[in-house]
Scaffold this active site. Structure first.
Site, PDB file in Angstrom:
ATOM      1  N   HIS A 100       0.796  -1.230   0.000  1.00 33.09           N
ATOM      2  CA  HIS A 100       0.000   0.000   0.000  1.00 33.09           C
ATOM      3  C   HIS A 100       0.824   1.273   0.000  1.00 33.09           C
ATOM      4  O   HIS A 100       0.249   2.360   0.056  1.00 33.09           O
ATOM      5  CB  HIS A 100      -0.929   0.033   1.221  1.00 33.09           C
ATOM      6  CG  HIS A 100      -2.150  -0.813   1.082  1.00 33.09           C
ATOM      7  ND1 HIS A 100      -3.278  -0.400   0.407  1.00 33.09           N
ATOM      8  CD2 HIS A 100      -2.413  -2.060   1.512  1.00 33.09           C
ATOM      9  CE1 HIS A 100      -4.183  -1.345   0.441  1.00 33.09           C
ATOM     10  NE2 HIS A 100      -3.693  -2.377   1.107  1.00 33.09           N
ATOM     11  N   LYS A 106      -8.758  13.760   5.053  1.00 34.78           N
ATOM     12  CA  LYS A 106      -7.920  12.563   5.036  1.00 34.78           C
ATOM     13  C   LYS A 106      -6.920  12.668   6.177  1.00 34.78           C
ATOM     14  O   LYS A 106      -6.870  13.696   6.874  1.00 34.78           O
ATOM     15  CB  LYS A 106      -7.190  12.400   3.700  1.00 34.78           C
ATOM     16  CG  LYS A 106      -6.400  13.620   3.242  1.00 34.78           C
ATOM     17  CD  LYS A 106      -5.821  13.403   1.843  1.00 34.78           C
ATOM     18  CE  LYS A 106      -6.895  13.541   0.781  1.00 34.78           C
ATOM     19  NZ  LYS A 106      -6.996  12.382  -0.083  1.00 34.78           N
ATOM     20  N   ARG A 107      -6.174  11.606   6.385  1.00 32.49           N
ATOM     21  CA  ARG A 107      -5.138  11.624   7.419  1.00 32.49           C
ATOM     22  C   ARG A 107      -4.215  12.826   7.210  1.00 32.49           C
ATOM     23  O   ARG A 107      -3.847  13.153   6.079  1.00 32.49           O
ATOM     24  CB  ARG A 107      -4.350  10.309   7.337  1.00 32.49           C
ATOM     25  CG  ARG A 107      -3.253  10.129   8.344  1.00 32.49           C
ATOM     26  CD  ARG A 107      -2.815   8.670   8.355  1.00 32.49           C
ATOM     27  NE  ARG A 107      -2.485   8.165   7.031  1.00 32.49           N
ATOM     28  CZ  ARG A 107      -1.252   8.145   6.514  1.00 32.49           C
ATOM     29  NH1 ARG A 107      -0.226   8.633   7.221  1.00 32.49           N
ATOM     30  NH2 ARG A 107      -1.028   7.637   5.322  1.00 32.49           N
ATOM     31  N   LYS A 151       0.398  14.536   1.961  1.00 36.93           N
ATOM     32  CA  LYS A 151      -0.966  14.824   1.509  1.00 36.93           C
ATOM     33  C   LYS A 151      -1.201  16.327   1.333  1.00 36.93           C
ATOM     34  O   LYS A 151      -2.213  16.752   0.803  1.00 36.93           O
ATOM     35  CB  LYS A 151      -1.982  14.202   2.472  1.00 36.93           C
ATOM     36  CG  LYS A 151      -1.914  12.672   2.475  1.00 36.93           C
ATOM     37  CD  LYS A 151      -2.900  12.069   3.462  1.00 36.93           C
ATOM     38  CE  LYS A 151      -2.767  10.548   3.550  1.00 36.93           C
ATOM     39  NZ  LYS A 151      -3.295   9.841   2.376  1.00 36.93           N
ATOM     40  N   THR A 185      -8.754   6.413  -1.852  1.00 34.08           N
ATOM     41  CA  THR A 185     -10.134   5.967  -2.088  1.00 34.08           C
ATOM     42  C   THR A 185     -11.116   7.099  -1.831  1.00 34.08           C
ATOM     43  O   THR A 185     -12.231   7.077  -2.338  1.00 34.08           O
ATOM     44  CB  THR A 185     -10.493   4.757  -1.203  1.00 34.08           C
ATOM     45  OG1 THR A 185     -10.180   5.048   0.165  1.00 34.08           O
ATOM     46  CG2 THR A 185      -9.744   3.519  -1.649  1.00 34.08           C
ATOM     47  N   LYS A 243     -14.782   8.248  -3.694  1.00 34.26           N
ATOM     48  CA  LYS A 243     -16.049   8.537  -3.007  1.00 34.26           C
ATOM     49  C   LYS A 243     -16.576   9.906  -3.399  1.00 34.26           C
ATOM     50  O   LYS A 243     -17.785  10.085  -3.626  1.00 34.26           O
ATOM     51  CB  LYS A 243     -15.843   8.440  -1.491  1.00 34.26           C
ATOM     52  CG  LYS A 243     -15.495   7.046  -1.010  1.00 34.26           C
ATOM     53  CD  LYS A 243     -14.869   7.050   0.377  1.00 34.26           C
ATOM     54  CE  LYS A 243     -14.236   5.706   0.681  1.00 34.26           C
ATOM     55  NZ  LYS A 243     -13.338   5.737   1.836  1.00 34.26           N
TER      56      LYS A 243
END
Length: 814
Positions: A355, A543-544, A549, A651, A655
């Site tokens: 991952h 998100k985290r 990110k 993901t 969504k």
């Protein structure tokens, strides 16, 4: 199925009386929730039993999906939807004066996961059952989960996530299925009749107790199992003698030392004890799970030598990689197979999903810790490493550098990704670019050695939860327009494209988005007391919290936009509401400072009347599946701005897309495949490519300090972090400033100008209502490819060789 309201009402009241000894008038919302959940559990119990019975009768291969996380979300609503009774039961409950939504809100989110890894595992479980595949989950029953995030004075504060304080209606404790897991002690061997026999003495023995949760397929009779393991004491856990002598701590310390194994998800591993506990968790999971699987196999099937023909163990990232030596241990030490026989079975049983390419996420464990905690497992890993290195030597004689880079044990560490690759028959990435990077860079040597093992399986999400459940208005519009077939075959969503010039359809689409936005705005007002403009662009970054990110880049852009509005309050922009959510790891100082920056900006901007409410900023605390179910349907712009090459897949991007949001993002992870599906006109792409990023990492040439000195806009912007213009101590954001100007590891400054330009493009696109609506429709129509049904079908055919088992008609207890 109930024939009418009277039968349903009688069953509900009977269940309420049986469970709680209360009348409807006396019952609390929690009582009513547990009553309804109990009815669902009763309803599916026979199908659950029948599913397992049919799996044994049909004899098809069964798959066990091992994951350290399963981020399930609330199960009542999803289960009602999957068994096909929600609309009718909602109506009957309303006739009894009960709001089903209130009952659903009584259920806490299960504290069994944190981010995309865990939510992916939960989506996969849903698809496995809905596709009638004999596949089950295996995880840990965390008592407290990760943590409950509170934002206090703008800072993240971690509280225990006590999700089990009222128990959970969805689990069944199976004490008769418990197994023992051993830690520490000493291992010695002796020869008996020419065979080497191993003994494990003085070990700490932990009782692993399974709790089974039903996983219900969509309107079929399949009910698979998620088995979660809880750590308990084997012997009497209360030392009465010590207690009576006044040594109260000693009386209970043994019990707590054991139970800590399944106490919390991801204990802080910045210290020795935390690292030991994490390793304990990982071995506890695989040992308990494999012992249970082997025991069931021996009871129901043929000789153990046929294990790989009937069982696949799939490990979700490296956390369960010790399944490889543990299966070897069981086969050799308990089933009396030779090393060669055990290895043949193991390497044909285990498949591995990678991952990440981030170095810190490619797990490795110090030899001294593993050797002390898991002496027999380390012996097996040591032998695996010895044999593998000999094998490498025969292919690359004298190439010590290559062999060292591939060794399972090197530099006094056990490299879990290397162990996973060597011991698995399949290694898959989770998006095309991610798999290519694995093959070309991160695992290049392994790919050259094992090219036949590597494959790609792009991630997916369950459209049943993330569209059908989360967005009922949009789901109904889709069903009315193209029939309910899309629920079973999500690729049929593509037929929505025929409405791309249909003004009435596009108007209905707009109205649904507007309704979802107003509903979410009302929720925000009720929870936070903040009024937001429902007609503004809802720009969402959830998100985290992690440097790659790049929430920091988003925050810098907001700071610059606010500065422009301060200079010119009449600046013409579409009003925008910036929404953030996500947790930072407790020990991740920089990520927690990013949260503080966002909340600081929110405090300044939201209270500045001079900018006429044109922008607002929110950080929503304690991001969860149930919160996400409100956010995704209300979103206009989906922020997917990770540094290219760093996000394996993502993901959340899927969504948002499925709910009609437009992505602004880099060519990273599954963004690339979303871009391929929707085309240039329906996504906003910016920034460095993965190849450009990798080139900078390998060859250098990027000097952020020089970039800042040559770009007055960047210099002015960054100075605001440390010049006292924000209402915090001057050094509050020094770590953020230094991380950017000294290294900028994730190219925030390099991509910043392109990001701002992309955001200006979003502003212009949103002004053209018809075009924006068509963009939203295109995203929805192309999202069927990113259903986890497609992903799981690819796993079943390409990796597991698993076939569906049709269970038959539903078995109804009422």
């Amino acid at each position: 199925m109930f024939t009418d309201w009277q039968a349903f009402r009688a069953a509900f009241l009977y269940e309420l009386q049986t469970m709680h000894g209360k009348s409807l008038e006396e019952a609390s919302p929690q009582d009513k929730y547990t009553t309804l959940a109990g009815m669902v559990r009763d309803y599916i119990s026979k199908a659950w039993i029948e599913t397992n019975r049919q799996y044994e009768i049909k004899g098809e291969k069964q798959v066990y999906y091992f994951s350290i996380e399963f981020l399930l979300g609330r199960l009542l609503g999803a289960n009602l939807l999957n068994i096909g009774v929600r609309p009718q039961w909602e109506e009957w409950l309303a006739e009894m004066g009960i709001d089903i939504n209130q009952l659903e809100n009584e259920e806490p989110d299960a504290g069994l996961g944190n981010g995309g890894l865990g939510r992916l595992a939960a989506c996969f479980l849903d698809s496995m059952a809905s596709l009638q595949l004999p596949c089950h989950g295996c995880g840990i029953r965390y008592k407290y989960g990760l943590f409950e995030q509170k934002i206090i004075d703008g800072y993240q504060v971690e509280h225990p996530d006590n999700w089990l304080k009222n128990g959970t209606m969805w689990e069944l404790r199976k004490i008769d299925k418990a197994v023992q897991v051993k830690f520490g002690g000493t291992v010695w061997s002796e020869k008996k009749e020419g065979e080497l026999i191993f003994h494990h003495d003085n070990a700490q023995t932990v009782l692993a107790v399974p709790y089974d949760i039903p996983v219900i397929g969509y309107q079929n009779s399949t009910v698979n199992t998620l088995r979660l393991w809880s750590a308990e004491t084997v012997q009497e856990d209360f030392d009465l003698l010590a207690f009576n002598q006044g040594n109260y701590l000693k009386a209970v310390e043994y019990k707590y030392s054991i139970e800590s194994i399944s106490e919390i998800l991801y204990p802080d591993d910045s210290h020795y004890e935390g690292r030991v506990l994490r390793l304990k968790q990982q071995y506890f999971l695989v040992s308990a799970g494999l012992q249970s699987i082997v025991r069931r196999f021996k009871k129901k099937h043929g000789p153990i030598t046929e294990f790989a023909e009937k069982i696949t163990i799939h490990i979700n990232d490296t956390h369960p990689a010790m399944a490889i030596p543990e299966l070897m241990r069981i086969l050799m030490d308990e089933e009396d197979l030779s090393w060669e026989e055990a290895w043949q079975i193991t390497r044909n049983t285990i498949a591995y999903t990678n991952h990440t390419i981030l170095p810190e996420a490619l797990e490795k464990w110090p030899v001294d810790i593993m050797k002390t905690l898991l002496p027999r497992i380390f012996m097996i890993i040591e032998e695996l490493n010895e044999q593998f290195c000999k094998h490498l030597w025969s292919h690359y004689p004298g190439d010590w550098q290559r062999i060292a880079s591939m060794a399972i044990i090197a530099d006094n560490y056990v490299h879990m990704a290397h162990l996973a690759v060597v011991g698995s028959y399949s290694i898959n990435g989770v998006a095309k670019i991610h798999t290519n990077i694995l093959k070309r860079d991160v695992m290049k040597n392994f790919y050259h050695f094992y090219p036949y093992k590597f494959n790609n399986k792009t991630n997916g999400i369950t459209h049943r939860r993330w569209l059908l459940k989360a967005n009922p208005g949009l789901s109904q519009l889709i069903t009315n327009s193209i029939s309910p077939s899309w629920i079973y075959y999500p690729q049929y969503l593509s037929t929505l494209l025929r409405y791309s010039e249909d003004s009435a359809f596009l108007t209905d689409l707009d109205k649904i988005k507007e309704t979802n936005k107003m509903k979410f705005a009302n929720w925000i007002h009720n929870k936070y007391g903040i009024t937001i403009d429902g007609s503004s662009i809802f720009d969402v970054h959830v998100k985290r919290i992690h440097a790659y990110k790049r929430q920091l880049m988003n925050a810098l852009r907001i700071l610059e936009l606010y500065s422009k509005l301060k200079e010119n309050p009449n600046l013409e922009i579409v009003p925008r509401t910036f929404i953030f959510a996500g947790k930072a790891a407790p020990g991740y100082y920089l990520a927690k400072r990013v949260i503080k920056l966002i909340t600081t900006l929110a405090g300044v901007i939201n209270n500045d009347t001079t900018i006429q409410g044109k922008i607002k900023v929110l950080f929503l605390e304690n991001y969860s599946v149930s919160l996400a179910e409100m956010i995704f349907p209300a979103t206009d712009v989906s922020e997917q701005i990770s540094t290219a090459s760093k996000e394996a897949s993502g993901t959340g991007n899927m969504k948002f897309m499925m709910n009609g949001a437009v992505t602004i993002g880099t060519l990273d992870g599954a963004n690339i495949e979303i871009h391929e599906e929707v085309g240039d006109d329906n996504i906003v792409i910016f920034g460095l490519t993965a190849d450009q990023v990798m080139n900078y990492y390998q060859k250098g040439g990027y000097r952020p300090w020089e970039l800042v000195q040559s770009d007055q806009r960047l210099k002015t912007l960054l100075d605001q972090l440390i010049n006292g213009s924000l209402p915090v101590p001057r050094e509050e954001f020094r770590v953020l400033y230094d991380s950017l100007v000294n290294s900028d590891e994730f190219f925030v400054l390099k991509d910043y100008a392109a990001y701002v330009e992309a955001q200006e493009k979003v502003d212009a696109l949103y002004r053209d209502n018809k075009r924006w609506s068509k963009m939203c429709l295109s995203n929805i129509a192309h999202s069927g490819k990113f259903s986890s049904d497609r992903t799981i079908s690819e796993y079943a055919i390409g990796i597991w060789k698993a076939n569906p088992v049709v269970i038959g008609d539903p078995l109804e207890p009422y």
